[in-house]
Scaffold this motif. Sequence first.
Motif, mmCIF file in Angstrom:
data_model
loop_
_atom_site.group_PDB
_atom_site.id
_atom_site.type_symbol
_atom_site.label_atom_id
_atom_site.label_comp_id
_atom_site.label_asym_id
_atom_site.label_seq_id
_atom_site.Cartn_x
_atom_site.Cartn_y
_atom_site.Cartn_z
ATOM 1 N N GLU A 65 0.803 -1.239 -0.081
ATOM 2 C CA GLU A 65 -0.024 -0.079 0.071
ATOM 3 C C GLU A 65 0.885 0.962 0.058
ATOM 4 O O GLU A 65 1.812 1.429 0.795
ATOM 5 N N GLN A 66 0.555 2.095 -0.682
ATOM 6 C CA GLN A 66 1.431 3.233 -1.202
ATOM 7 C C GLN A 66 0.505 4.461 -1.629
ATOM 8 O O GLN A 66 -0.249 4.109 -2.108
ATOM 9 N N TYR A 67 1.123 5.748 -1.498
ATOM 10 C CA TYR A 67 0.156 6.756 -1.575
ATOM 11 C C TYR A 67 0.562 7.108 -3.319
ATOM 12 O O TYR A 67 1.846 6.989 -3.850
ATOM 13 N N ARG A 68 -0.387 7.477 -4.065
ATOM 14 C CA ARG A 68 -0.304 7.503 -5.480
ATOM 15 C C ARG A 68 -0.674 9.177 -5.743
ATOM 16 O O ARG A 68 -1.850 9.285 -5.984
ATOM 17 N N LYS A 69 0.380 9.858 -5.948
ATOM 18 C CA LYS A 69 -0.001 11.422 -6.312
ATOM 19 C C LYS A 69 -1.066 11.698 -7.255
ATOM 20 O O LYS A 69 -1.857 12.487 -7.175
ATOM 21 N N PRO A 70 -0.768 11.043 -8.443
ATOM 22 C CA PRO A 70 -1.646 11.381 -9.454
ATOM 23 C C PRO A 70 -3.199 11.104 -8.961
ATOM 24 O O PRO A 70 -4.125 11.945 -9.562
ATOM 25 N N LEU A 71 -3.355 10.284 -8.189
ATOM 26 C CA LEU A 71 -4.909 9.908 -7.797
ATOM 27 C C LEU A 71 -5.274 10.477 -6.417
ATOM 28 O O LEU A 71 -6.214 10.562 -6.178
ATOM 29 N N GLU A 72 -4.140 11.064 -5.649
ATOM 30 C CA GLU A 72 -4.241 11.771 -4.434
ATOM 31 C C GLU A 72 -4.913 10.686 -3.278
ATOM 32 O O GLU A 72 -5.672 11.316 -2.693
ATOM 33 N N LYS A 73 -4.497 9.577 -3.392
ATOM 34 C CA LYS A 73 -4.972 8.511 -2.291
ATOM 35 C C LYS A 73 -4.068 7.431 -2.148
ATOM 36 O O LYS A 73 -3.479 7.237 -3.170
ATOM 37 N N SER A 74 -3.806 6.771 -1.362
ATOM 38 C CA SER A 74 -3.405 5.585 -1.057
ATOM 39 C C SER A 74 -4.065 4.371 -2.280
ATOM 40 O O SER A 74 -5.084 4.378 -2.302
ATOM 41 N N GLN A 75 -3.187 3.411 -2.642
ATOM 42 C CA GLN A 75 -3.631 2.258 -3.382
ATOM 43 C C GLN A 75 -2.969 0.933 -2.838
ATOM 44 O O GLN A 75 -1.757 0.875 -2.403
ATOM 45 N N VAL A 76 -3.649 -0.040 -3.001
ATOM 46 C CA VAL A 76 -3.283 -1.502 -2.738
ATOM 47 C C VAL A 76 -2.665 -2.066 -4.087
ATOM 48 O O VAL A 76 -3.688 -2.141 -4.886
ATOM 49 N N GLU A 77 -1.481 -2.425 -4.183
ATOM 50 C CA GLU A 77 -1.019 -2.899 -5.524
ATOM 51 C C GLU A 77 -0.154 -4.065 -5.152
ATOM 52 O O GLU A 77 0.455 -4.210 -4.215
ATOM 53 N N ILE A 78 0.136 -4.868 -6.321
ATOM 54 C CA ILE A 78 1.223 -5.699 -6.347
ATOM 55 C C ILE A 78 2.349 -5.129 -6.657
ATOM 56 O O ILE A 78 2.435 -3.958 -7.033
ATOM 57 N N PRO A 79 3.618 -5.796 -6.323
ATOM 58 C CA PRO A 79 4.965 -5.252 -5.991
ATOM 59 C C PRO A 79 5.218 -4.999 -7.613
ATOM 60 O O PRO A 79 4.832 -5.887 -8.698
#
Length: 186
Positions: A65-79
């Motif tokens: 889980e990391q913050y994604r600036k273009p979306l202005e929110k955190s996202q859960v993603e695969i590595p």
Amino acid sequence: MNKSVSNKYEETTVSSQSIFQGRMISLQVDTVKLPNGETATREIVRHPGAVAVLALTEDRMLVVEQYRKPLEKSQVEIPAGKLEPGEDPMEAAKRELEEETGYRTDSLKHLCSFYTSPGFADEILHLYVAEQLEKGEVHLDEDEFLDCESITLEQAQQYIREQRISDAKTITAVYAWQVYKLTGSF
């Protein structure tokens, strides 16, 4: 992925102008000749390509889980991560898996490669599945802040419904995992 040799819809580049050169992407504007003889402009994002890993351990999927600036929110993603110039995608997948999760493997299988946004970018993403994982140490980049967890298929499906998982690579990985659980093969 192979480029088409000949296509009746092919657009011929008349001129190309570099607009921006960044650390991760570059942007160019091309003037093209259309199949009907008219001209048009195309804004193109150039990207070196990326890798992503569906990492499975004890019937769970590793996610970050990391913050994604273009979306202005955190996202859960695969590595996942960007390819370095000339880097072998499988080696990059091993590197990204260990950097972001601390897990290592010598057992990677290529699932598919796909273009992320072919309407304006040439980024290709190589998706791998990793099993037989061995715990190591996380080695995050200096500008990378994330948490790693392992989730069940049911949790992954719930995260998709909640839009905590909403990127194409992770959704593709979850669906591939679901098929694997149903059929026994990827």
